[in-house]
Design a protein around this motif. Structure first.
Motif, PDB file in Angstrom:
ATOM      1  N   PHE A 111       0.823  -1.212   0.000  1.00 19.36           N
ATOM      2  CA  PHE A 111       0.000   0.000   0.000  1.00 19.36           C
ATOM      3  C   PHE A 111       0.858   1.263   0.000  1.00 19.36           C
ATOM      4  CE2 PHE A 111      -3.124  -3.104   1.597  1.00 19.36           C
ATOM      5  CZ  PHE A 111      -4.121  -2.875   0.658  1.00 19.36           C
ATOM      6  N   LEU A 112       2.070   1.178   0.558  1.00 23.79           N
ATOM      7  CA  LEU A 112       2.980   2.319   0.489  1.00 23.79           C
ATOM      8  C   LEU A 112       3.356   2.621  -0.959  1.00 23.79           C
ATOM      9  CD1 LEU A 112       5.493   2.013   3.462  1.00 23.79           C
ATOM     10  CD2 LEU A 112       3.887   3.863   3.011  1.00 23.79           C
ATOM     11  N   ASN A 113       3.525   1.583  -1.779  1.00 30.03           N
ATOM     12  CA  ASN A 113       3.825   1.805  -3.195  1.00 30.03           C
ATOM     13  C   ASN A 113       2.699   2.557  -3.884  1.00 30.03           C
ATOM     14  OD1 ASN A 113       6.339   0.440  -4.696  1.00 30.03           O
ATOM     15  ND2 ASN A 113       5.893  -0.698  -2.824  1.00 30.03           N
ATOM     16  N   ILE A 146      -6.059  -5.563  15.257  1.00 28.38           N
ATOM     17  CA  ILE A 146      -6.905  -4.426  14.881  1.00 28.38           C
ATOM     18  C   ILE A 146      -6.066  -3.216  14.480  1.00 28.38           C
ATOM     19  CG2 ILE A 146      -7.119  -3.581  17.254  1.00 28.38           C
ATOM     20  CD1 ILE A 146      -9.990  -2.764  16.550  1.00 28.38           C
ATOM     21  N   TYR A 147      -4.900  -3.056  15.115  1.00 29.25           N
ATOM     22  CA  TYR A 147      -4.048  -1.911  14.799  1.00 29.25           C
ATOM     23  C   TYR A 147      -3.483  -2.016  13.383  1.00 29.25           C
ATOM     24  CZ  TYR A 147      -4.309  -1.177  19.817  1.00 29.25           C
ATOM     25  OH  TYR A 147      -4.761  -0.985  21.095  1.00 29.25           O
ATOM     26  N   PHE A 148      -3.218  -3.227  12.937  1.00 27.71           N
ATOM     27  CA  PHE A 148      -2.755  -3.432  11.568  1.00 27.71           C
ATOM     28  C   PHE A 148      -3.813  -2.976  10.574  1.00 27.71           C
ATOM     29  CE2 PHE A 148      -3.111  -6.610   8.049  1.00 27.71           C
ATOM     30  CZ  PHE A 148      -2.105  -6.096   7.251  1.00 27.71           C
ATOM     31  N   TYR A 149      -5.073  -3.352  10.827  1.00 28.54           N
ATOM     32  CA  TYR A 149      -6.152  -2.951   9.933  1.00 28.54           C
ATOM     33  C   TYR A 149      -6.334  -1.438   9.938  1.00 28.54           C
ATOM     34  CZ  TYR A 149      -7.477  -7.838   9.413  1.00 28.54           C
ATOM     35  OH  TYR A 149      -7.475  -9.173   9.119  1.00 28.54           O
ATOM     36  N   ILE A 150      -6.216  -0.833  11.092  1.00 29.83           N
ATOM     37  CA  ILE A 150      -6.369   0.622  11.182  1.00 29.83           C
ATOM     38  C   ILE A 150      -5.256   1.327  10.413  1.00 29.83           C
ATOM     39  CG2 ILE A 150      -6.285   2.597  12.754  1.00 29.83           C
ATOM     40  CD1 ILE A 150      -7.723   0.850  14.825  1.00 29.83           C
ATOM     41  N   LEU A 151      -4.031   0.821  10.545  1.00 31.17           N
ATOM     42  CA  LEU A 151      -2.905   1.424   9.834  1.00 31.17           C
ATOM     43  C   LEU A 151      -3.101   1.339   8.321  1.00 31.17           C
ATOM     44  CD1 LEU A 151      -0.123   2.704   9.772  1.00 31.17           C
ATOM     45  CD2 LEU A 151       0.877   0.418  10.013  1.00 31.17           C
ATOM     46  N   VAL A 152      -3.530   0.183   7.833  1.00 37.38           N
ATOM     47  CA  VAL A 152      -3.781   0.026   6.398  1.00 37.38           C
ATOM     48  C   VAL A 152      -4.917   0.939   5.952  1.00 37.38           C
ATOM     49  CG1 VAL A 152      -4.533  -1.570   4.588  1.00 37.38           C
ATOM     50  CG2 VAL A 152      -2.882  -2.320   6.301  1.00 37.38           C
ATOM     51  N   LEU A 153      -5.943   1.072   6.784  1.00 36.90           N
ATOM     52  CA  LEU A 153      -7.068   1.949   6.441  1.00 36.90           C
ATOM     53  C   LEU A 153      -6.635   3.405   6.340  1.00 36.90           C
ATOM     54  CD1 LEU A 153     -10.032   0.388   8.474  1.00 36.90           C
ATOM     55  CD2 LEU A 153      -9.922   0.741   5.987  1.00 36.90           C
ATOM     56  N   VAL A 154      -5.684   3.811   7.169  1.00 36.11           N
ATOM     57  CA  VAL A 154      -5.155   5.182   7.066  1.00 36.11           C
ATOM     58  C   VAL A 154      -4.493   5.380   5.705  1.00 36.11           C
ATOM     59  CG1 VAL A 154      -3.426   6.789   7.966  1.00 36.11           C
ATOM     60  CG2 VAL A 154      -4.870   5.500   9.550  1.00 36.11           C
ATOM     61  N   LEU A 155      -3.684   4.404   5.283  1.00 32.16           N
ATOM     62  CA  LEU A 155      -3.044   4.488   3.973  1.00 32.16           C
ATOM     63  C   LEU A 155      -4.085   4.475   2.854  1.00 32.16           C
ATOM     64  CD1 LEU A 155      -0.036   2.027   4.493  1.00 32.16           C
ATOM     65  CD2 LEU A 155      -0.010   4.524   4.588  1.00 32.16           C
ATOM     66  N   LEU A 156      -5.101   3.618   3.003  1.00 33.10           N
ATOM     67  CA  LEU A 156      -6.154   3.548   1.992  1.00 33.10           C
ATOM     68  C   LEU A 156      -6.975   4.832   1.937  1.00 33.10           C
ATOM     69  CD1 LEU A 156      -7.349  -0.153   2.314  1.00 33.10           C
ATOM     70  CD2 LEU A 156      -6.593   0.978   0.214  1.00 33.10           C
ATOM     71  N   ALA A 181     -12.275   0.324  -7.147  1.00 35.26           N
ATOM     72  CA  ALA A 181     -11.432  -0.771  -6.654  1.00 35.26           C
ATOM     73  C   ALA A 181     -10.859  -0.444  -5.278  1.00 35.26           C
ATOM     74  CB  ALA A 181     -10.311  -1.049  -7.648  1.00 35.26           C
ATOM     75  N   MET A 182     -10.368   0.775  -5.102  1.00 35.17           N
ATOM     76  CA  MET A 182      -9.813   1.160  -3.810  1.00 35.17           C
ATOM     77  C   MET A 182     -10.898   1.245  -2.739  1.00 35.17           C
ATOM     78  SD  MET A 182      -6.533   1.301  -4.008  1.00 35.17           S
ATOM     79  CE  MET A 182      -6.780  -0.179  -5.015  1.00 35.17           C
TER      80      MET A 182
END
Length: 231
Positions: A111-113, A146-156, A181-182
């Motif tokens: 997701f960083l890419n 849950i923190y992993f999902y929150i971090l990815v959601l911030v990037l998304l 898609a996103m």
């Protein structure tokens, strides 16, 4: 411990969905690697850095999907073989922790890419600094899924904002497809947050994730067959 958290999460998935989950996972792997391949081939044609980031993102998502497929396979076999003792042993916990750490870092790197595409021209020092900041965040919140999902959601959320702005500016159907898609991808992670409350959400989350990849594959194939130079 995060390993126990994830094992419990995987075992909470709907029983009726477990075999379908493996099938969706397998096809998700194929879709992610196909997207990466087509994006890289198009990058070689037009030499746009954004397409290289795009290819890298979905190659990493393919690796992430492969790791998730392997984890799901272990959880599926757990019901048919005596794996419980190993999973909860000290060695099993350490192997699981390393496996999950790699999975989290690979997924976030993917997701960083996509975030790099929204940032435009950035140098290697900036990319390293961003990755280092995310690594510190990951290590500090490594005690809960849950923190992993929150971090990815911030990037998304960042990617979605850029996608909305890009669609408003271009009004192009390809921009709209990427936005959809996103949105599907973000909904997948949102529904994952609610799996402990209702296991049905797990099936919905995996379906949205698969749909996101399917839409992107159609998008990249359409893009490669046009004369589009902006992405």
């Amino acid at each position: 411990m995060l390993v126990n958290d994830i094992v419990a999460y995987m075992l909470n998935k709907p029983v009726w969905f477990r075999l379908s989950d493996l099938m969706l996972g397998f096809f998700s792997i194929l879709l992610a690697f196909l997207i990466s391949r087509y994006a890289y081939r198009f990058y070689k044609q037009v030499n746009k850095t954004s397409l290289l980031y795009f290819s890298n993102a979905f190659f990493l998502l393919g690796i992430s999907a492969t790791m998730l497929f392997l984890f799901n396979s272990v959880m599926f076999l757990k019901n048919h073989t005596n794996l419980s003792g190993f999973l909860y042993s000290s060695l099993g916990q350490w192997i699981g922790m390393i496996f999950i750490l790699i999975f989290i870092l690979v997924t976030i790197s993917a997701f960083l890419n996509l975030v790099f595409i929204t940032l435009g021209q950035i140098n290697n020092k900036t990319k390293f600094l961003i990755f280092l900041m995310v690594l510190v965040v990951v290590m500090s919140v490594f005690r809960g899924l849950i923190y992993f999902y929150i971090l990815v959601l911030v990037l998304l959320a960042f990617i979605l904002y850029h996608s909305i702005v890009n669609y408003i500016n271009t009004r192009h159907f390809l921009s709209f497809g990427f936005l959809i898609a996103m949105l599907f991808m973000a909904l997948s992670f949102v529904f994952n947050l609610f799996v402990p409350a209702n296991t049905f959400y797990y099936a919905v989350a995996q379906l949205f994730s698969f749909l996101a990849l399917a839409v992107i594959l159609v998008e990249i194939r359409m893009l490669s067959k046009t004369d589009e130079k902006d992405f």
